[in-house]
Design a protein around this motif. Structure first.
Motif, PDB file in Angstrom:
ATOM      1  N   LYS A 149       0.698  -1.291   0.626  1.00  0.00           N
ATOM      2  CA  LYS A 149       0.464  -0.129   0.263  1.00  0.00           C
ATOM      3  C   LYS A 149       0.985   0.903   0.134  1.00  0.00           C
ATOM      4  O   LYS A 149       0.858   2.247  -0.932  1.00  0.00           O
ATOM      5  CB  LYS A 149      -1.177   0.012   1.324  1.00  0.00           C
ATOM      6  CG  LYS A 149      -1.821   0.680   0.959  1.00  0.00           C
ATOM      7  CD  LYS A 149      -3.401   0.872   2.580  1.00  0.00           C
ATOM      8  CE  LYS A 149      -4.457   1.455   2.428  1.00  0.00           C
ATOM      9  NZ  LYS A 149      -5.335   0.943   3.622  1.00  0.00           N
ATOM     10  N   GLU A 150       2.118   1.140   0.407  1.00  0.00           N
ATOM     11  CA  GLU A 150       2.683   2.616   0.697  1.00  0.00           C
ATOM     12  C   GLU A 150       3.606   3.247  -0.345  1.00  0.00           C
ATOM     13  O   GLU A 150       3.674   3.543  -0.649  1.00  0.00           O
ATOM     14  CB  GLU A 150       3.843   2.303   2.181  1.00  0.00           C
ATOM     15  CG  GLU A 150       3.719   1.507   3.140  1.00  0.00           C
ATOM     16  CD  GLU A 150       3.150   0.161   2.990  1.00  0.00           C
ATOM     17  OE1 GLU A 150       2.448  -0.309   2.978  1.00  0.00           O
ATOM     18  OE2 GLU A 150       4.893  -0.545   3.548  1.00  0.00           O
ATOM     19  N   ASP A 151       3.783   2.039  -1.104  1.00  0.00           N
ATOM     20  CA  ASP A 151       3.841   1.917  -3.076  1.00  0.00           C
ATOM     21  C   ASP A 151       2.909   2.398  -4.106  1.00  0.00           C
ATOM     22  O   ASP A 151       3.302   2.366  -4.879  1.00  0.00           O
ATOM     23  CB  ASP A 151       4.911   1.426  -3.576  1.00  0.00           C
ATOM     24  CG  ASP A 151       6.063   0.225  -2.281  1.00  0.00           C
ATOM     25  OD1 ASP A 151       6.791   1.169  -1.931  1.00  0.00           O
ATOM     26  OD2 ASP A 151       6.407  -0.895  -2.250  1.00  0.00           O
ATOM     27  N   ASN A 152       1.634   2.073  -3.550  1.00  0.00           N
ATOM     28  CA  ASN A 152       0.767   2.181  -4.460  1.00  0.00           C
ATOM     29  C   ASN A 152       0.463   1.705  -4.898  1.00  0.00           C
ATOM     30  O   ASN A 152       0.119   1.659  -6.149  1.00  0.00           O
ATOM     31  CB  ASN A 152       0.952   3.837  -5.057  1.00  0.00           C
ATOM     32  CG  ASN A 152       0.723   5.017  -4.343  1.00  0.00           C
ATOM     33  OD1 ASN A 152      -0.173   5.047  -3.193  1.00  0.00           O
ATOM     34  ND2 ASN A 152       1.252   6.314  -4.846  1.00  0.00           N
ATOM     35  N   TYR A 153       0.796   0.433  -4.445  1.00  0.00           N
ATOM     36  CA  TYR A 153       0.551  -1.151  -5.274  1.00  0.00           C
ATOM     37  C   TYR A 153       1.197  -1.007  -6.577  1.00  0.00           C
ATOM     38  O   TYR A 153       1.069  -1.919  -7.337  1.00  0.00           O
ATOM     39  CB  TYR A 153      -0.827  -1.560  -5.134  1.00  0.00           C
ATOM     40  CG  TYR A 153      -1.793  -1.627  -3.439  1.00  0.00           C
ATOM     41  CD1 TYR A 153      -1.321  -2.525  -2.952  1.00  0.00           C
ATOM     42  CD2 TYR A 153      -2.392  -0.827  -3.276  1.00  0.00           C
ATOM     43  CE1 TYR A 153      -1.890  -2.106  -1.982  1.00  0.00           C
ATOM     44  CE2 TYR A 153      -2.956  -0.732  -2.098  1.00  0.00           C
ATOM     45  CZ  TYR A 153      -3.022  -1.792  -1.322  1.00  0.00           C
ATOM     46  OH  TYR A 153      -3.578  -2.326  -0.060  1.00  0.00           O
ATOM     47  N   GLU A 154       2.510  -0.123  -6.286  1.00  0.00           N
ATOM     48  CA  GLU A 154       3.465  -0.468  -8.031  1.00  0.00           C
ATOM     49  C   GLU A 154       4.580  -1.723  -7.332  1.00  0.00           C
ATOM     50  O   GLU A 154       4.906  -2.158  -6.006  1.00  0.00           O
ATOM     51  CB  GLU A 154       3.933   1.028  -8.185  1.00  0.00           C
ATOM     52  CG  GLU A 154       3.037   1.862  -8.192  1.00  0.00           C
ATOM     53  CD  GLU A 154       3.282   3.295  -8.805  1.00  0.00           C
ATOM     54  OE1 GLU A 154       3.237   4.387  -9.703  1.00  0.00           O
ATOM     55  OE2 GLU A 154       3.932   3.757  -8.024  1.00  0.00           O
ATOM     56  N   ASN A 181      -5.408  -2.521 -10.414  1.00  0.00           N
ATOM     57  CA  ASN A 181      -5.074  -1.148  -9.537  1.00  0.00           C
ATOM     58  C   ASN A 181      -4.785  -0.263 -10.208  1.00  0.00           C
ATOM     59  O   ASN A 181      -4.615   0.912 -10.603  1.00  0.00           O
ATOM     60  CB  ASN A 181      -4.464  -0.957  -8.660  1.00  0.00           C
ATOM     61  CG  ASN A 181      -2.539  -2.129  -8.809  1.00  0.00           C
ATOM     62  OD1 ASN A 181      -2.595  -2.876  -9.303  1.00  0.00           O
ATOM     63  ND2 ASN A 181      -1.773  -1.479  -8.262  1.00  0.00           N
ATOM     64  N   ALA A 183      -1.458   0.053 -12.115  1.00  0.00           N
ATOM     65  CA  ALA A 183      -0.139   0.024 -11.874  1.00  0.00           C
ATOM     66  C   ALA A 183       1.111   0.221 -12.928  1.00  0.00           C
ATOM     67  O   ALA A 183       0.941  -1.351 -13.323  1.00  0.00           O
ATOM     68  CB  ALA A 183       0.636  -0.163 -10.789  1.00  0.00           C
ATOM     69  N   LYS A 312      -9.229  12.790  -8.605  1.00  0.00           N
ATOM     70  CA  LYS A 312      -8.341  12.594  -7.360  1.00  0.00           C
ATOM     71  C   LYS A 312      -8.735  14.151  -6.553  1.00  0.00           C
ATOM     72  O   LYS A 312      -8.117  14.529  -5.351  1.00  0.00           O
ATOM     73  CB  LYS A 312      -7.090  13.349  -8.171  1.00  0.00           C
ATOM     74  CG  LYS A 312      -6.690  12.008  -8.361  1.00  0.00           C
ATOM     75  CD  LYS A 312      -4.646  12.216  -9.984  1.00  0.00           C
ATOM     76  CE  LYS A 312      -4.134  11.198  -9.589  1.00  0.00           C
ATOM     77  NZ  LYS A 312      -2.857  10.995 -10.706  1.00  0.00           N
ATOM     78  N   LYS A 318      -9.489   7.742  -1.658  1.00  0.00           N
ATOM     79  CA  LYS A 318      -7.432   7.923  -2.314  1.00  0.00           C
ATOM     80  C   LYS A 318      -7.747   7.142  -3.947  1.00  0.00           C
ATOM     81  O   LYS A 318      -8.623   6.288  -3.355  1.00  0.00           O
ATOM     82  CB  LYS A 318      -6.940   7.117  -1.502  1.00  0.00           C
ATOM     83  CG  LYS A 318      -5.304   7.449  -1.690  1.00  0.00           C
ATOM     84  CD  LYS A 318      -4.521   6.608  -1.012  1.00  0.00           C
ATOM     85  CE  LYS A 318      -3.392   5.781  -1.877  1.00  0.00           C
ATOM     86  NZ  LYS A 318      -2.214   7.134  -2.447  1.00  0.00           N
ATOM     87  N   TYR A 320      -5.568   5.631  -6.304  1.00  0.00           N
ATOM     88  CA  TYR A 320      -4.542   4.892  -6.563  1.00  0.00           C
ATOM     89  C   TYR A 320      -3.856   5.561  -8.383  1.00  0.00           C
ATOM     90  O   TYR A 320      -4.687   5.527  -8.628  1.00  0.00           O
ATOM     91  CB  TYR A 320      -4.139   3.564  -5.880  1.00  0.00           C
ATOM     92  CG  TYR A 320      -4.328   3.375  -4.786  1.00  0.00           C
ATOM     93  CD1 TYR A 320      -2.754   3.233  -4.576  1.00  0.00           C
ATOM     94  CD2 TYR A 320      -5.062   3.296  -4.047  1.00  0.00           C
ATOM     95  CE1 TYR A 320      -3.075   2.715  -2.812  1.00  0.00           C
ATOM     96  CE2 TYR A 320      -5.011   3.556  -2.599  1.00  0.00           C
ATOM     97  CZ  TYR A 320      -4.588   3.349  -1.859  1.00  0.00           C
ATOM     98  OH  TYR A 320      -4.033   3.032  -0.691  1.00  0.00           O
ATOM     99  N   PRO A 321      -2.143   5.640  -7.834  1.00  0.00           N
ATOM    100  CA  PRO A 321      -1.708   5.437  -9.797  1.00  0.00           C
ATOM    101  C   PRO A 321      -2.990   4.482 -10.289  1.00  0.00           C
ATOM    102  O   PRO A 321      -2.164   3.220  -9.961  1.00  0.00           O
ATOM    103  CB  PRO A 321      -0.264   5.915  -9.775  1.00  0.00           C
ATOM    104  CG  PRO A 321      -0.013   5.828  -8.344  1.00  0.00           C
ATOM    105  CD  PRO A 321      -1.681   5.550  -6.889  1.00  0.00           C
TER     106      PRO A 321
END
Ligand SMILES: *Cc1c(COP(=O)(O)O)cnc(C)c1O
Length: 401
Positions: A149-154, A181, A183, A312, A318, A320-321
């Motif tokens: 999650k901290e990496d935006n699931y990337e 997501n 990513a 956004k 939130k 996610y990208p």
């Protein structure tokens, strides 16, 4: 908390039941219309397709099939064999025909590859498209690479390469852009993975959403198809359902080594396409269609970008990208995703996907597809209305307390 009337509450429970019956996928729009006839679905933002591409296909279909009476041929005659359809794509894709395997949707290719070639161990990033672990046979070990999650699931490419080297699986799966997501991992990074892990028998790269991704402002297509000749362990999986908006006709293809294609064809898949899918594939490889499709692809990418930017701005959620045509959205604390999805459907007729069943996601999530610009405007207004309504309620409650 979202408030429902008793009648609405009954619909919420019914929706949860239908979702449970559909397993790890969502109930189809047909099921909902039939079994949930008390709600009117105005916008399907659950299915992840480019609506402009669907319209383009229908335009061609009407002109060339319906109005000419060729529909009879599509139904009465056998479609071409797998390798004949592969040949029609070869030149367009600039891939040797012997490396192309045609599937009845990408799902059939995933099933075929995982069943036939994954023997020992597979590494799957989560959250993911569930079929990749569901189709794994008994006795095959599944290692989950948890996206954070901290990496935006990337995907963190360096630690991923380390993990693959440590476990030495025979199969790894990369969905690019990832579902649910969106990513995106750049082509140069995927090439680096391919260079570092030649001992992995199958590097599956699922490009079902690649037509929505880009690396510069020319929005050029980023597919890895052309690398199959260079990396014999690369297996590219391509669904046509999302970017061409034709999930109903079941069309997908895989790019893989000739020996894999031959091995699969020895076990079946001779006439696994239907007449309509064959018509689609032939159209896909035609220059006139490709030119028109490219216009709607870029138009949709630009509108999608704008939609994500506007989402956004919505307070409390939130986003996610994403480089795909959908976004993963995390809801504010205290709102259950099943309730939020039900509210959107019951009050606004918007169907979106609940994402609380996806392994690897921690929180209350929904996945929202981008539609036409008119529909996107309506989705934005409805989400805002839904959130304001519930957030205001919350404030009121706080004051009362
Ligand atoms: C939808 C999807 C598929 C399946 O596509 P079909 O061609 O409709 O079978 C495969 N992989 C991913 C990542 C998907 O999202």
């Amino acid at each position: 908390m979202i408030d429902f009337t008793p009648a609405e509450r009954r619909i919420v429970r019914k929706m949860e039941r239908l979702k449970a019956e559909a397993g790890s996928h969502s109930p189809s729009i047909f099921t909902l219309r039939q079994k949930l006839s008390e709600v009117e679905i105005r916008v399907d933002a659950c299915f992840l397709s480019n609506p402009y591409a669907t319209e383009l296909f229908i335009e061609y279909f009407n002109r060339e099939i319906l109005e000419t009476g060729r529909m009879r041929d599509l139904m009465e005659c056998y479609p071409s064999q797998n390798q004949v359809i592969a040949e029609t794509l070869a030149e367009f894709l600039r891939v040797d025909r012997r490396n192309i395997f045609i599937g009845n949707g990408a799902i059939e290719i995933i099933q075929a590859v995982i069943h036939n070639f994954t023997k020992r161990k597979v590494i799957i990033n989560i959250p993911t498209f569930s079929s990749y672990y569901e189709y794994v046979k008994d006795g095959v070990e599944v290692i989950y690479n948890v996206l954070h999650k901290e990496d935006n699931y990337e995907l963190d490419v360096d630690s991923y390469i380390d993990l693959v080297k440590e476990h030495r699986p025979d199969t790894i799966v990369l969905i690019n852009p990832n579902n649910p997501n969106g990513a995106y991992t750049r082509v140069s990074a995927i090439r680096r993975i391919l260079e570092e892990v030649p001992f992995v028998d199958q590097v599956i790269v699922d490009e079902s959403f690649i037509h929505f991704a880009y690396e510069d402002d020319t929005y050029g297509l980023m597919s890895l198809s052309h690398l199959a000749a260079e990396y014999p362990n690369l297996v590219v999986v391509k669904s046509m359902s999302k970017d061409f908006g034709v999930a109903g006709i079941r069309a997908g293809y895989g790019i893989m080594s000739e020996s894999r294609v031959q091995s699969l064809l020895r076990n079946g898949y001779l006439w696994n396409s239907n007449g309509l899918a064959e018509y689609f594939f032939r159209l896909y490889a035609r220059a006139d269609f490709a030119f028109r499709y490219e216009e709607v692809r870029v138009k949709y990418i630009l509108e999608n970008l704008q939609f994500i930017e506007q989402l956004k701005q919505v307070e409390g959620i939130k986003v996610y990208p994403s480089m795909a045509n959908f976004v993963l959205i995390e809801l504010p604390a205290g709102i259950r995703s099943a309730d939020f999805v039900a509210k959107l459907l019951i009050t606004y007729g918007i169907y979106v996907r609940v994402c609380d069943d996806k392994i690897g996601l921690d929180g209350q999530f929904i996945r929202l597809a981008s539609r036409s610009s008119t529909e996107n405007r309506y989705i934005l207004q409805s989400i805002n209305a839904c959130l304001n309504f519930t957030l205001t309620k919350e404030l009121v409650n706080e004051q009362v307390d």
